[in-house]
Design an enzyme around this catalytic site. Sequence first.
Site, PDB file in Angstrom:
ATOM      1  N   THR A 156       0.891  -1.162   0.000  1.00 35.65           N
ATOM      2  CA  THR A 156       0.000   0.000   0.000  1.00 35.65           C
ATOM      3  C   THR A 156       0.917   1.195   0.000  1.00 35.65           C
ATOM      4  O   THR A 156       2.054   1.092   0.457  1.00 35.65           O
ATOM      5  CB  THR A 156      -0.853   0.017   1.285  1.00 35.65           C
ATOM      6  OG1 THR A 156      -1.751  -1.092   1.266  1.00 35.65           O
ATOM      7  CG2 THR A 156      -1.676   1.293   1.422  1.00 35.65           C
ATOM      8  N   LEU A 169     -12.621  -5.331   1.168  1.00 30.56           N
ATOM      9  CA  LEU A 169     -11.991  -4.033   1.383  1.00 30.56           C
ATOM     10  C   LEU A 169     -11.076  -4.140   2.588  1.00 30.56           C
ATOM     11  O   LEU A 169     -11.451  -4.722   3.602  1.00 30.56           O
ATOM     12  CB  LEU A 169     -13.026  -2.941   1.651  1.00 30.56           C
ATOM     13  CG  LEU A 169     -14.073  -2.677   0.570  1.00 30.56           C
ATOM     14  CD1 LEU A 169     -14.985  -1.533   1.012  1.00 30.56           C
ATOM     15  CD2 LEU A 169     -13.418  -2.348  -0.758  1.00 30.56           C
ATOM     16  N   GLY A 170      -9.916  -3.552   2.484  1.00 27.76           N
ATOM     17  CA  GLY A 170      -9.041  -3.445   3.647  1.00 27.76           C
ATOM     18  C   GLY A 170      -9.253  -2.120   4.335  1.00 27.76           C
ATOM     19  O   GLY A 170     -10.338  -1.520   4.266  1.00 27.76           O
ATOM     20  N   GLY A 204      -0.395  -2.749   5.924  1.00 29.58           N
ATOM     21  CA  GLY A 204      -0.334  -4.001   6.665  1.00 29.58           C
ATOM     22  C   GLY A 204      -1.670  -4.698   6.640  1.00 29.58           C
ATOM     23  O   GLY A 204      -2.452  -4.521   5.702  1.00 29.58           O
ATOM     24  N   ARG A 205      -1.933  -5.482   7.657  1.00 31.42           N
ATOM     25  CA  ARG A 205      -3.172  -6.268   7.675  1.00 31.42           C
ATOM     26  C   ARG A 205      -4.362  -5.361   7.981  1.00 31.42           C
ATOM     27  O   ARG A 205      -4.652  -5.028   9.129  1.00 31.42           O
ATOM     28  CB  ARG A 205      -3.040  -7.395   8.698  1.00 31.42           C
ATOM     29  CG  ARG A 205      -4.263  -8.249   8.780  1.00 31.42           C
ATOM     30  CD  ARG A 205      -3.987  -9.584   9.406  1.00 31.42           C
ATOM     31  NE  ARG A 205      -5.213 -10.124   9.973  1.00 31.42           N
ATOM     32  CZ  ARG A 205      -6.323 -10.410   9.272  1.00 31.42           C
ATOM     33  NH1 ARG A 205      -6.381 -10.182   7.981  1.00 31.42           N
ATOM     34  NH2 ARG A 205      -7.386 -10.898   9.882  1.00 31.42           N
ATOM     35  N   GLY A 206      -5.049  -4.955   6.916  1.00 33.27           N
ATOM     36  CA  GLY A 206      -6.098  -3.946   7.012  1.00 33.27           C
ATOM     37  C   GLY A 206      -7.217  -4.296   7.973  1.00 33.27           C
ATOM     38  O   GLY A 206      -7.794  -3.419   8.625  1.00 33.27           O
TER      39      GLY A 206
END
Length: 320
Positions: A175, A204-205, A227-229
């Site tokens: 991202t 969606l994140g 990162g991990r959304g």
Amino acid sequence: MSSQDVRGIVVGSRNAAVGFPAAIRILRAGGSAVDAAIAAVKAVEDDVRDQGVGTGGIPNLLGEVELDASIMDGRTLAAGAVGAVKHYPHPIEIARRVMECTPHVLLVGDGAELFARTHGFEPANLLTPEAEAVWQAVIHGERAPEQNVYEDRYQLYMSVVRRWTELLHRELFGTTNVIVRDLDGNIACAVSTSGWGFKWPGRLGDSPIIGAGNYADNRYGAAACTGRGEMAIRCATAHSVVMYLRFGLPLEDALRQAMLDLRHLEDPYAEAETVMNIVAMDRNGNVAAASTSPHATYIVQTLDMETYEERPRLYVPLRE
Ligand code: ASP
């Protein structure tokens, strides 16, 4: 930590470097934080070598590149975002149009694409041969495909669904974050991503979710995540940083606190070391960043600098 008033500054994730010259040019010409942040992110969206943003992004489970982006204007708290957009190479521009031309904040999928089309955005092929090759290799378990995967999408889809969470464990993230403070002291924050590689279509994140992956408020500061959304959504991480600033924490403490909040989440998918990264700016233009990885960096440039400077992020591991 410095408490000086820094105007004309750009801070972002490491991969935003290709966009910094455009942002700096706009700031030097007296342009706005919103214009500068968007110009920087557009350049990253055009960087086909970046497999986590825009054209060249790793596709979803079905082999389709699906993009998310958001922009927030810290002067007015106006925001615009799009999610799960296919065929349009600059979701950050569409997000800006949502912010400026609609009473909405977030448009997704077909509706976002219809909006882009009616606003004159040009569609393009976002799937590069390189990204498609990554997708093919993973879907086919590193074996050469015996037939064209597009011939029988449904069968393919059902077979890969079985292995889906296993695929998701691979570190196919990426991202871009750009936060700008212009010469008038206004702050804007722009985020763009192709999301988690092999994500479920429509997933969606945090990047298009205002408060999760992006937040900006001139009065306190701004923050953006990579990162991990799913974790940033559950903890409203970008907003948390700004809230901690609002309640008087110094920038690094605000970042650390927002990272520590993540420890409370039960999350079986959160084993990767680089599970969360935040870049942030306080209302005076001081910048910092944090990561769950001990090796992560971010970049920053002010108008008196020739080029950007790379700095280490504050290390806050996810587990004690
Ligand atoms: N935060 C993005 C998402 O969850 C991915 C990333 O930053 O790598 O979609």
